[in-house]
Scaffold this active site. Structure first.
Site, PDB file in Angstrom:
ATOM      1  CB  SER A   2      57.646   8.043 137.483  1.00  0.00           C
ATOM      2  OG  SER A   2      58.692   8.498 138.303  1.00  0.00           O
ATOM      3  CE  LYS A  30      60.999  18.836 138.965  1.00  0.00           C
ATOM      4  NZ  LYS A  30      60.604  19.009 137.529  1.00  0.00           N
TER       5      LYS A  30
END
Ligand code: PMP
Length: 499
Positions: free
Chosen positions: A295, A53
């Site tokens: 993840s 991100k």
């Protein structure tokens, strides 16, 4: 030196930390999975704030700067499962914007602390309100205060940055052709939309595999997200359930993920269970030395499923979105012991020194004697100061006493024997035999209230807990907060907790 002698570099001088975002390495996974295929991972943990991100954070801010949507010094706000907030915190710190983040309380505490460490304000929202709650709170705050909302779930900058950087990095690293399979989950769908649309044009034979938690097939179910007239999700998706993969699959289908699905770029869905995600993240760490978050474990677990049926020689690339370090407080580290395991105790006991309960090193006893002029100096400090703590600057016991004093609103003077100020003429060192003589104790800290010796840390904690310290403080006219009733021992770090 000849420049030709220099080692190749991934480093180099950079003008700003922001110039280190992106161009993350792709690494071969050598010991896991079948041998008839090549498995690779793209390590987004190499970004400066540790996740994929960072790419969006920089792009969102710079796009808004260029368009004028963000003005100098304006507060930035965003709803995030954590990584976007951490990335934005880094970018905002480097560029001088205040940042407020809204985040549901169920995301790991490491995330809160990292954002706050980087200077952001973190406003938690109730877990029961899910991802939608934190988004709604960010919208409310942005509207009320005139802050710039980064809108990662629908901001095109989120997909654009992956088209400009991630997708091209991958194609470049796979000889201009791309891998045979590319495996990714989605949180906002920024990675998915941005990479997949480039692959479809530049390397159409690359199969795009989207992975989701097995109990939350938001896209895989094919059930459309209900939206209001403005295109905003109007209710939670019917397939949403709480799941383990922080950063994936919020309780609605984000616009960017929906765009990718509607563009028809997804070749297959590969569901992954929470247990598989954890097991594979641990295996990557222990068998490959590749450290990633939950993840990442989930995405590589999906890649391993893909590998089972892939033709010989296939090259399979999985995205690993972040570092495992922000999951220490979570189930990912549940089996990782804080104390020594039986096996470690056995290793420790296999030699005689430096072990608990063993005949280890004995602290040398100082033979220094108290000098009269130093004794007078210490006496004067004790007489002049209502509360005095003879301490070492960074010793945990001293630190705990300071924390307790602060919590109880007690003003005190800390005479730090090892501080630079007391190193002149070894003044601090000379005070130790004086204190030993006065208190009968060789240890530091030693605490005095109203000229009377209370004791070391333990005695001071006991005196606080049994009320006698409060009596001494009152008699010495020292103010304190009488409502502070916490167990004084709770201020010790747990490894020093004697109870
Ligand atoms: N994994 C983690 C840990 C994340 O924080 C995110 C982003 N929320 C993702 C995966 C998914 O990335 P994207 O938002 O690009 O879909």
């Amino acid at each position: 030196m000849e420049m030709t002698d220099m080692p190749p570099t991934n480093g180099g001088l950079r003008d700003s930390i922001l110039d280190t975002i992106g161009d993350t390495p792709i690494v071969r996974v050598n010991r896991m999975g079948p041998k008839n295929v090549e498995l690779y991972v793209k390590l987004e943990a190499f970004n400066p704030a540790g996740s994929v991100k960072d790419r969006f954070a920089k792009e969102a801010i710079e796009t808004a700067e260029t368009s004028g949507a963000l003005s100098p010094g304006q507060t930035v706000i965003e709803a995030t499962s954590g990584n976007t907030g951490i990335g934005l915190a880094l970018v905002c710190a480097a560029k001088g914007y205040p940042l407020v983040v809204t985040m549901a309380e169920n995301f790991s505490v490491e995330r809160r602390k990292l954002m706050r460490f980087l200077g952001a304000k973190v406003v938690l929202t109730p877990a029961s309100e899910k991802g939608s709650g934190m988004v709604a709170k960010a919208e409310e705050l942005a509207a009320k205060h005139g802050w710039f909302l980064a809108r990662q779930f629908e901001n095109e900058a989120n997909a654009n940055v992956h088209s400009k950087t991630t997708a091209l990095e991958i194609i470049r690293d796979f000889d201009g052709k791309g891998p045979d399979y590319w495996v990714s989950g989605f949180g906002t769908g920024g990675t998915l939309k941005g990479v997949s649309r480039i692959f479809r044009k530049a390397c159409p034979s690359t199969k795009i595999i989207v992975t989701e938690p097995d109990n939350v097939p938001l896209l895989g179910s094919g059930i459309e997200q209900a939206r209001d007239a403005d295109g905003r999700p109007s209710s939670s998706h019917p397939m949403f359930r709480p799941h383990l993969m922080q950063g994936w699959s919020p309780d609605f289908v984000p616009k960017l993920a929906e765009d990718a699905q509607k563009a028809g770029v997804i070749d297959a869905f590969q569901p992954v269970s929470g247990d598989d995600a954890l097991r594979v993240a641990r295996d990557l760490a222990m068998k490959e030395g590749i450290f990633c978050g939950i993840s990442g474990g989930a995405t590589f677990a999906a890649a391993l499923h893909v590998a089972e049926n892939a033709p010989d020689g296939s090259r399979i690339l999985a995205m690993l979105p972040d570092t495992g370090e922000r999951y220490m407080s979570t189930v990912l580290f549940d089996d990782v012991s804080e104390v020594m395991t039986d096996e470690e105790m056995e290793i420790s006991a296999s030699t005689s020194g430096y072990r608990f309960g063993g005949s280890g090193a004995v602290a040398p006893v100082s033979t220094d004697v108290a000098k009269p002029e130093i004794t007078r100096m210490v006496d004067k400090i004790i007489a002049d100061e209502p509360v005095v703590l003879f301490a070492l600057e960074w010793c945990e016991f001293c630190w705990s006493v300071r924390k307790m004093f602060a919590a109880a609103g007690i003003s005190y003077r800390s005479v730090d024997l090892d501080s630079v100020a007391l190193q002149t003429d070894n003044l601090g060192g000379e005070m130790r035999p004086v204190l030993r003589e006065k208190t009968g104790a060789p240890t530091i800290p030693q605490i005095f209230v109203g000229g009377v010796h209370v004791g070391g840390a333990t005695e001071t904690f006991d005196a606080f807990n049994d009320g006698s310290l409060k009596t001494m403080l009152s008699e010495a006219d020292v103010a304190f907060d009488p409502s502070m009733n916490k167990d004084a021992y709770s201020f010790l770090p747990t490894w020093l907790h004697p109870r």
